[in-house]
Motif scaffolding. Structure first.
Motif, PDB file in Angstrom:
ATOM      1  N   GLN A 158       1.019  -1.278   0.129  1.00 45.87           N
ATOM      2  CA  GLN A 158      -0.052   0.028   0.203  1.00 45.87           C
ATOM      3  C   GLN A 158       0.701   1.253   0.239  1.00 45.87           C
ATOM      4  N   VAL A 159       1.929   1.163   0.398  1.00 42.99           N
ATOM      5  CA  VAL A 159       2.983   2.323   0.734  1.00 42.99           C
ATOM      6  C   VAL A 159       3.039   2.242  -0.295  1.00 42.99           C
ATOM      7  N   PHE A 160       4.150   1.695  -1.133  1.00 41.85           N
ATOM      8  CA  PHE A 160       4.902   1.981  -2.817  1.00 41.85           C
ATOM      9  C   PHE A 160       3.702   2.403  -3.711  1.00 41.85           C
ATOM     10  N   ILE A 161       2.809   1.703  -3.677  1.00 38.65           N
ATOM     11  CA  ILE A 161       1.374   2.127  -4.441  1.00 38.65           C
ATOM     12  C   ILE A 161       0.717   3.907  -4.169  1.00 38.65           C
ATOM     13  N   CYS A 162       0.571   4.188  -3.472  1.00 37.87           N
ATOM     14  CA  CYS A 162       0.485   5.394  -2.685  1.00 37.87           C
ATOM     15  C   CYS A 162       1.913   6.461  -3.040  1.00 37.87           C
ATOM     16  N   PHE A 163       3.051   5.584  -3.110  1.00 44.49           N
ATOM     17  CA  PHE A 163       3.986   6.314  -3.647  1.00 44.49           C
ATOM     18  C   PHE A 163       4.342   7.002  -4.810  1.00 44.49           C
ATOM     19  N   VAL A 164       3.927   5.805  -5.518  1.00 49.22           N
ATOM     20  CA  VAL A 164       3.807   5.913  -7.193  1.00 49.22           C
ATOM     21  C   VAL A 164       2.654   6.404  -7.502  1.00 49.22           C
ATOM     22  N   ILE A 165       1.593   6.532  -6.864  1.00 48.10           N
ATOM     23  CA  ILE A 165       0.148   7.609  -7.353  1.00 48.10           C
ATOM     24  C   ILE A 165       0.615   9.124  -6.762  1.00 48.10           C
ATOM     25  N   MET A 166       1.240   9.588  -6.128  1.00 52.36           N
ATOM     26  CA  MET A 166       1.915  10.418  -5.484  1.00 52.36           C
ATOM     27  C   MET A 166       2.658  11.165  -6.375  1.00 52.36           C
ATOM     28  N   THR A 167       3.339  10.478  -7.405  1.00 53.89           N
ATOM     29  CA  THR A 167       4.781  11.148  -8.464  1.00 53.89           C
ATOM     30  C   THR A 167       3.421  11.654  -9.869  1.00 53.89           C
ATOM     31  N   TYR A 168       2.252  11.001 -10.138  1.00 55.24           N
ATOM     32  CA  TYR A 168       1.851  11.532 -11.608  1.00 55.24           C
ATOM     33  C   TYR A 168       0.296  12.585 -10.927  1.00 55.24           C
ATOM     34  N   TYR A 169      -0.165  12.251  -9.700  1.00 50.92           N
ATOM     35  CA  TYR A 169      -1.482  12.745  -8.807  1.00 50.92           C
ATOM     36  C   TYR A 169      -0.194  14.633  -8.971  1.00 50.92           C
ATOM     37  N   ALA A 170       0.656  14.194  -8.579  1.00 51.08           N
ATOM     38  CA  ALA A 170       1.475  15.926  -8.454  1.00 51.08           C
ATOM     39  C   ALA A 170       0.690  16.674  -9.425  1.00 51.08           C
ATOM     40  N   VAL A 171       1.629  15.424 -10.781  1.00 51.16           N
ATOM     41  CA  VAL A 171       0.867  16.762 -12.257  1.00 51.16           C
ATOM     42  C   VAL A 171       0.114  17.063 -12.434  1.00 51.16           C
ATOM     43  N   ILE A 172      -0.681  16.260 -12.768  1.00 50.88           N
ATOM     44  CA  ILE A 172      -2.308  16.697 -12.419  1.00 50.88           C
ATOM     45  C   ILE A 172      -2.695  17.717 -12.088  1.00 50.88           C
ATOM     46  N   VAL A 173      -2.139  18.037 -11.018  1.00 52.91           N
ATOM     47  CA  VAL A 173      -2.600  19.314  -9.414  1.00 52.91           C
ATOM     48  C   VAL A 173      -1.985  20.828 -10.393  1.00 52.91           C
ATOM     49  N   ALA A 174      -0.798  20.346 -11.335  1.00 51.23           N
ATOM     50  CA  ALA A 174       0.148  21.393 -11.613  1.00 51.23           C
ATOM     51  C   ALA A 174      -0.609  21.482 -12.580  1.00 51.23           C
ATOM     52  N   TRP A 175      -1.246  20.545 -13.579  1.00 47.47           N
ATOM     53  CA  TRP A 175      -2.271  21.114 -14.819  1.00 47.47           C
ATOM     54  C   TRP A 175      -3.231  22.272 -14.345  1.00 47.47           C
ATOM     55  N   SER A 176      -3.642  21.698 -13.038  1.00 44.06           N
ATOM     56  CA  SER A 176      -4.531  22.591 -12.725  1.00 44.06           C
ATOM     57  C   SER A 176      -4.535  23.429 -12.497  1.00 44.06           C
ATOM     58  N   LEU A 177      -3.942  24.101 -11.602  1.00 40.19           N
ATOM     59  CA  LEU A 177      -2.748  25.025 -10.915  1.00 40.19           C
ATOM     60  C   LEU A 177      -2.499  26.119 -12.275  1.00 40.19           C
ATOM     61  N   ARG A 178      -1.987  25.359 -13.061  1.00 39.36           N
ATOM     62  CA  ARG A 178      -1.321  26.515 -14.429  1.00 39.36           C
ATOM     63  C   ARG A 178      -2.382  27.000 -15.009  1.00 39.36           C
ATOM     64  N   TYR A 179      -3.628  26.075 -15.541  1.00 35.33           N
ATOM     65  CA  TYR A 179      -4.714  26.664 -16.192  1.00 35.33           C
ATOM     66  C   TYR A 179      -5.595  27.910 -15.212  1.00 35.33           C
ATOM     67  N   THR A 180      -5.344  27.667 -13.622  1.00 34.75           N
ATOM     68  CA  THR A 180      -6.076  28.352 -12.830  1.00 34.75           C
ATOM     69  C   THR A 180      -5.871  30.259 -13.278  1.00 34.75           C
ATOM     70  N   VAL A 181      -4.713  29.886 -13.844  1.00 27.46           N
ATOM     71  CA  VAL A 181      -4.444  30.993 -14.066  1.00 27.46           C
ATOM     72  C   VAL A 181      -4.653  31.223 -15.962  1.00 27.46           C
ATOM     73  N   PHE A 182      -4.225  30.402 -15.777  1.00 29.45           N
ATOM     74  CA  PHE A 182      -4.663  30.540 -17.592  1.00 29.45           C
ATOM     75  C   PHE A 182      -5.969  31.217 -17.858  1.00 29.45           C
ATOM     76  N   SER A 183      -6.745  30.557 -16.580  1.00 30.55           N
ATOM     77  CA  SER A 183      -8.334  30.456 -17.138  1.00 30.55           C
ATOM     78  C   SER A 183      -8.785  33.376 -16.918  1.00 30.55           C
ATOM     79  N   PHE A 184      -7.932  33.572 -16.384  1.00 29.99           N
ATOM     80  CA  PHE A 184      -7.594  35.320 -16.092  1.00 29.99           C
ATOM     81  C   PHE A 184      -7.987  36.023 -17.157  1.00 29.99           C
ATOM     82  N   THR A 185      -7.021  35.472 -18.627  1.00 28.47           N
ATOM     83  CA  THR A 185      -7.302  36.213 -19.937  1.00 28.47           C
ATOM     84  C   THR A 185      -7.987  34.838 -20.736  1.00 28.47           C
ATOM     85  N   THR A 186      -8.315  33.931 -20.262  1.00 31.52           N
ATOM     86  CA  THR A 186      -8.415  32.529 -21.377  1.00 31.52           C
ATOM     87  C   THR A 186      -7.206  32.153 -22.428  1.00 31.52           C
ATOM     88  N   ALA A 187      -6.265  31.917 -21.925  1.00 33.53           N
ATOM     89  CA  ALA A 187      -5.163  32.146 -22.561  1.00 33.53           C
ATOM     90  C   ALA A 187      -4.944  30.910 -24.032  1.00 33.53           C
TER      91      ALA A 187
END
Length: 520
Positions: free
Chosen positions: A98-127
């Motif tokens: 279970q620990v190493f399943i979570c280890f792998v999940i957090m490596t790619y989950y962080a990237v999706i959250v990063a995309w959404s953070l960037r798109y929050t900024v993009f939204s101000f100008t609908t870039a």
């Protein structure tokens, strides 16, 4: 009233109270899958009729397994490896799995959250302009959103690096601060803000032209779908992954609860709060899709990209560009999407950090850095590159549908049949809870029904991936799919064999007879 005797270490962290734990549990359960997975799964599996197997799955599998996680963590007071070690030395490996399943999940989950953070900024100008698909492909560094024979590209995507650094800094800093000061505080801030922002978004979506058509498309029941076993399996899969059960999160969170905690009541509130948010997300998403169909003069059924990354980063930006006040709508959507991701992200890190901390006797900050920095590095190397979307799709499918489901089956069979501990756990749940509603039905569900249903899903998935593959070429999936599962298995074996630096075997759970006397 006297306190309940316990031999758990007095230095072990605890939530400040029941509310703090409840908010953290709900924050973990409400994640990216609630927003981008549930609406699509419901729509393609019977629409309104899907609510029937969904509720059955919630009651028959979701809540029983959630209570199993709660009971294990609360009774044996430890991380996943420590809990299963205390159950039986033969099952410590399951905790590390279970620990190493979570280890792998957090490596790619962080990237999706990063995309959404960037798109929050993009939204101000609908870039993204008038072509959200091309914009997303360009942003993540690929020429198209799908392909039959992708290959790994090591080229980092510059636009992903900074938001990904922010996500990892937030996650590691929050966990390093501890359970009450870090995880609990973050959820008390982000969870109410998430719900408020999403409610505003849903109200705005319902006022759009064509919203009713979208809701009709989602909720019109297709009763014939109930005769299809795949619809029922989809419902059980959605509940299972949505509640964050079976891979150590709720088990770890419950271990920080005080001895006297209303486990059953808290579990029911968390489960129904998560499902309520999923339905709310479905309303918001399909009201918006109804507007998109109205604007284009087509039926909702003619639209594509109603789930997964395409829904969030292509379909929704397209709608935002076409609707009045789209920039504000975009900020609300991607802002709430980011917060849902962050609250789930920290819960995943907590599982890994707790396991390392207890195994080697490290402080929480040290354990967080030791497990977090390598995972962050893999996050950049594997998923922050030009092939990140392809890598992510394969790893997510194999880790979730084979790794997580397999671990859950072993937990049910191991605890319920091999070790025969369900009667003790049932009594524990009833004694610490305000109402004694956990009966023999719970033991039957955990020992027989849940592993049988998940077993069908597991066998079907393994057979399908082994014979037909997932989506891409066999070589690519061999590396990122089967290869990742192999690395998890090897890491599980190695860490199981390493000696404990803490007195893990000295822990004894509370005597239930004493506990019953105190509760009277």
């Amino acid at each position: 009233m006297s306190s309940i005797p316990t031999t758990s270490s007095p230095a072990r962290e605890q939530w400040s109270g029941q509310l703090g734990f409840l908010m953290a549990a709900i924050g973990s359960a409400i994640g990216l899958g609630n927003i981008w997975r549930f609406p699509g799964v419901a729509y393609t599996n019977g629409g309104g009729a899907f609510i029937v197997p969904y509720i059955v799955a919630l009651l028959a599998a979701g809540i029983p397994f959630l209570l199993l996680d709660y009971a294990l963590g609360h009774r044996y007071r430890g991380s996943a490896p420590a809990v299963f070690r205390r159950l039986s030395r033969r099952f410590e490996w399951l905790g590390w799995l279970q620990v190493f399943i979570c280890f792998v999940i957090m490596t790619y989950y962080a990237v999706i959250v990063a995309w959404s953070l960037r798109y929050t900024v993009f939204s101000f100008t609908t870039a993204w302009g008038n072509d959200a698909s091309a914009f997303f492909s360009s942003y993540i560094g690929v020429g198209e959103l799908s392909g039959s024979s992708p290959a790994y590209f090591a080229m980092p995507v510059s636009g992903v690096v900074i938001p990904l650094l922010i996500v990892w800094f937030f996650g590691l800093y929050t966990i390093a601060r501890g359970v009450s000061k870090g995880v609990e505080t973050a959820n008390k801030v982000f969870l109410p803000l998430l719900v408020l922002m999403f409610l505003i978004l849903v109200v705005r979506a319902l006022l759009l032209p064509g919203a009713t058509d979208g809701l009709n498309a989602l909720f019109t029941p297709q009763w014939g779908a109930l005769l299809d076993h795949r619809v029922w399996m989809a419902a059980f899969g959605q509940i299972f992954f949505s509640l964050s059960i079976g891979f150590g999160i709720m088990l770890t969170y419950a271990s920080y609860l005080r001895s006297r905690s209303n486990l059953v009541g808290t579990g029911l509130v968390a489960a129904f709060a998560n499902s309520s948010f999923e339905v709310l997300a479905g309303v918001g998403v399909f009201a918006t899709l109804g507007f998109m169909a109205w604007a284009r003069g087509v039926a909702v059924s003619d639209l594509s990209g109603i789930s997964g990354p395409s829904l969030s980063f292509v379909t929704f930006p397209t709608v935002i560009s076409e609707m009045p006040g789209g920039a504000l709508f975009g900020v609300l959507f991607f802002g709430s999407f980011s917060m849902a991701g962050l609250t789930s992200f920290i819960s995943i890190i907590q599982v890994v950090a707790a396991g390392f901390s207890e195994k080697f006797g490290w402080s929480t900050p040290r354990a967080t850095l030791v497990c977090g920095l390598p995972s962050a590095a893999l996050s950049f190397v594997l998923f922050g590159t030009s092939s990140g979307l392809y890598d992510l799709n394969v790893v997510d499918a194999y880790i979730n549908y084979i790794g997580v489901v397999g671990a859950a089956i072993v937990a049910c069979v191991g605890v319920g049949i091999v070790l025969n501990r369900l009667k003790v756990l049932q009594r524990h749940l009833n004694l610490v809870s305000e109402t004694r509603v956990v009966g023999i039905w719970w033991r039957v569900m955990i020992a027989l029904v849940v592993p049988a249903l998940l077993g069908v899903m597991f066998v079907q998935t393994v057979w399908s991936y082994a014979t037909a593959g997932y989506t891409y070429s066999r070589n690519f999936e061999a590396v990122f799919g089967w290869g990742m599962l192999l690395l998890v298995a090897v890491a599980t074996a190695v860490f199981t064999l390493l000696p404990w630096r803490t007195p893990v075997d000295s822990h004894e759970p509370v005597d239930l007879d004493v506990l019953e006397g105190v509760m009277r």
